[in-house]
Design a protein around this motif. Structure first.
Motif, short mmCIF file in Angstrom:
data_model
loop_
_atom_site.label_atom_id
_atom_site.label_comp_id
_atom_site.label_asym_id
_atom_site.label_seq_id
_atom_site.Cartn_x
_atom_site.Cartn_y
_atom_site.Cartn_z
N ALA A 15 1.23 -1.14 -0.05
CA ALA A 15 0.07 0.09 0.31
C ALA A 15 0.77 1.13 -0.04
O ALA A 15 0.55 2.10 -0.89
CB ALA A 15 -1.38 -0.09 1.14
N ALA A 16 2.00 1.43 0.37
CA ALA A 16 3.54 1.99 0.83
C ALA A 16 3.62 2.84 -0.42
O ALA A 16 3.12 3.87 -1.24
CB ALA A 16 4.04 2.25 1.62
N GLU A 17 3.89 1.68 -1.12
CA GLU A 17 4.50 1.85 -2.46
C GLU A 17 3.78 2.57 -3.76
O GLU A 17 3.74 3.08 -4.66
CB GLU A 17 5.17 0.72 -2.81
CG GLU A 17 6.47 -0.06 -2.02
CD GLU A 17 6.71 -1.75 -2.27
OE1 GLU A 17 7.94 -1.59 -1.77
OE2 GLU A 17 5.92 -2.38 -2.94
N THR A 18 2.07 1.51 -3.57
CA THR A 18 1.26 2.02 -4.49
C THR A 18 0.78 3.53 -4.01
O THR A 18 0.94 4.54 -5.28
CB THR A 18 -0.11 1.66 -4.18
OG1 THR A 18 0.39 0.07 -4.27
CG2 THR A 18 -1.14 1.70 -5.37
N LEU A 19 1.19 4.11 -3.32
CA LEU A 19 0.65 5.43 -2.55
C LEU A 19 1.46 6.20 -3.57
O LEU A 19 1.79 7.62 -3.98
CB LEU A 19 0.80 5.79 -1.40
CG LEU A 19 -0.80 5.31 -0.54
CD1 LEU A 19 -0.80 5.13 1.10
CD2 LEU A 19 -1.91 6.92 -1.30
N ARG A 20 2.81 5.26 -2.58
CA ARG A 20 4.59 7.00 -3.63
C ARG A 20 3.98 7.41 -4.55
O ARG A 20 4.28 8.09 -5.64
CB ARG A 20 5.30 6.27 -3.12
CG ARG A 20 6.58 6.24 -3.16
CD ARG A 20 6.56 8.43 -2.78
NE ARG A 20 6.63 8.71 -2.20
CZ ARG A 20 5.51 9.35 -1.33
NH1 ARG A 20 5.05 10.45 -1.93
NH2 ARG A 20 6.23 9.61 0.20
N HIS A 21 3.71 5.79 -5.82
CA HIS A 21 2.92 6.08 -6.79
C HIS A 21 2.31 7.11 -7.35
O HIS A 21 2.00 7.83 -8.51
CB HIS A 21 3.32 4.26 -7.95
CG HIS A 21 2.75 4.24 -9.41
ND1 HIS A 21 4.07 5.13 -10.04
CD2 HIS A 21 2.05 4.34 -9.56
CE1 HIS A 21 3.44 4.97 -11.62
NE2 HIS A 21 2.14 4.24 -11.12
N LEU A 22 0.93 7.34 -7.02
CA LEU A 22 0.28 7.79 -7.01
C LEU A 22 -0.07 8.95 -6.42
O LEU A 22 -0.22 10.04 -6.99
CB LEU A 22 -0.85 6.76 -6.99
CG LEU A 22 -1.35 5.62 -7.71
CD1 LEU A 22 -2.33 4.80 -6.62
CD2 LEU A 22 -1.77 5.95 -8.99
N ALA A 23 0.53 9.45 -5.12
CA ALA A 23 0.81 10.84 -4.64
C ALA A 23 1.84 10.88 -4.77
O ALA A 23 2.54 10.84 -2.97
CB ALA A 23 0.12 10.22 -3.37
#
Length: 416
Positions: A15-23
């Protein structure tokens, strides 16, 4: 925007990695309750058998991975949540505020209320600390008793036998892995494990644990038998970590209740992984599916929605279990026990270590259990998860259930 992620297991990290990519400009704080870097509990058996070292359990191997993504980390155990003030209180007395919160706190091992269960030679197998303690006690020739032969119990059996211990397994059910295997399949696994030198006692439990004279422990079973042990491993299941949510507006049943966007009953608060209780693929009833593929899917969906860029939804949780029991590979998917009004077929070939059970609801395959049929096991999952209408293939599968791979290929073609 500040995203606070409680739990640094597979769901929290993804989730953290996905968030960094999107935000790319948002603040991300990843909180773990242990001192170690984020790691996979499912790798612990490989650590115990000596296939990897502790660094091999880490979810991300490169140094500086999280710093490079500007994912801040801290150690802490959440003890209270204030949904109005949007803060989390940790056991060290410190608070963290958030704009979006992801609950990915996972599960904890269940320790049954057995007298003596807190003795030092009684261990769970859930954390790296647990693994270190087991490694000290499970030396070649050690007498080890394992309480529980569910999924967790079966995956650590191989590690224990490879350490050269004398292993006895006690299971309350009438077969091994009763929550993921049919009676016939669970019985096959039991007999296979016994052939590998493990003593298995079903329909039995532990009544009392005491310090022994001939060994560190004397364990009294529900059958009346007393066993001398150097180590007792409790593998009696897990329960979601939800205590810190008591008294909040976040609805909890067995786990944290979420909708198909992975949002809880409180806007801006999401849950994913072993702690989440999400709608299942078929009936829409809520289900805790504590397996890594579901955790990964849920983490991605939650992160997309936390980033606020678009609305993402889960198609539904599918129960998936794949297990290696001392070399016997078994799997179960979906509604493997069948449903009211449905029909099914079962085929047993124990001599060759092969078994299959298929369960149908009308023209749709909704569940399956298999042993030894590993080559095309993905086709079973595909048929079930895709909810493909079988048409004439249902009759063929009822006659020859091992043709499921042919059915999967045919059902993807029009007019087949």
């Amino acid at each position: 925007m500040k995203h606070l992620i409680l739990g640094n297991g597979p769901a929290g990290v993804l989730a953290a990695e996905t968030l960094r990519h999107l935000a790319p400009d948002d603040e991300i704080l990843l909180v773990g309750s242990e001192a170690e870097p984020p790691y996979s509990r499912m790798a612990i058996p490989y650590l115990l058998e000596g296939s990897i070292d502790e660094s091999g359990t880490y979810l991300r191997k490169s140094a500086g991975h999280y710093d490079g993504l500007r994912i801040r980390q801290r150690q802490g155990r959440a003890v209270a949540l204030n949904t109005e003030q949007q803060t989390v209180l940790f056991a060290d007395g410190q608070f963290e505020a958030y704009d979006r919160l992801l609950i990915a706190t996972g599960s904890r091992p269940v320790r049954p209320p057995i007298p003596g269960i807190d003795l030092p030679q009684v261990q769970t197998c859930w954390t790296l600390d647990d693994a270190r303690a087991i490694a000290r006690l499970a030396r070649p020739g050690a007498r080890v008793l394992q309480l529980g032969a569910g999924f967790i119990g079966c995956i650590i059996m191989q590690a224990l036998t490879r350490r050269g211990v004398q292993l006895t397994v006690v299971e309350l059910g009438d077969r091994l892995v009763p929550r993921m295997m049919t009676p016939a399949a669970g019985g096959m696994i039991k007999r296979w494990v016994e052939k590998q030198g493990v003593r298995v006692l079903t329909r039995a439990g532990v009544d009392f644990i005491a310090q022994g004279e001939e060994a560190p422990l004397t364990v009294t079973l529900s059958t009346g038998e007393k066993l001398a042990c150097d180590l007792l491993i409790v593998a009696a299941g897990v329960a979601p970590n939800v205590a810190f949510l008591e008294g909040t507006r976040v609805h909890v049943a067995k786990g944290v209740l979420v909708d198909d966007s992975m949002q809880t009953s409180v806007a801006g608060i999401y849950a994913a992984g072993d702690v989440a209780e999400a709608p299942d693929l078929y009936a829409g009833r809520h289900l805790v599916a504590a397996i890594q593929p579901n955790a990964a899917d849920q983490a991605r969906i939650a992160a997309v929605n936390m980033a606020g860029q678009r609305k993402a939804r889960m198609k539904g949780v599918l129960a998936i279990n794949v297990l290696d029991s001392l070399g016997m590979i078994s799997s179960s998917f979906g509604e493997w026990q069948g449903v009211a009004g449905g029909d099914g077929v079962e085929q047993v070939d124990e001599r060759n270590g092969r078994y299959i059970s298929l369960q149908f609801d009308g023209e749709v395959l909704i569940g399956a259990t298999a042993i030894g049929l590993t080559e095309h096991v993905g086709a079973l999952r595909g048929l079930i998860q895709g909810r493909m209408k079988l048409g004439a293939w249902k009759r063929r599968l009822l006659e020859t259930p091992t043709r499921f791979a042919d059915a999967f290929i045919a059902c993807q073609r029009p007019n087949s």
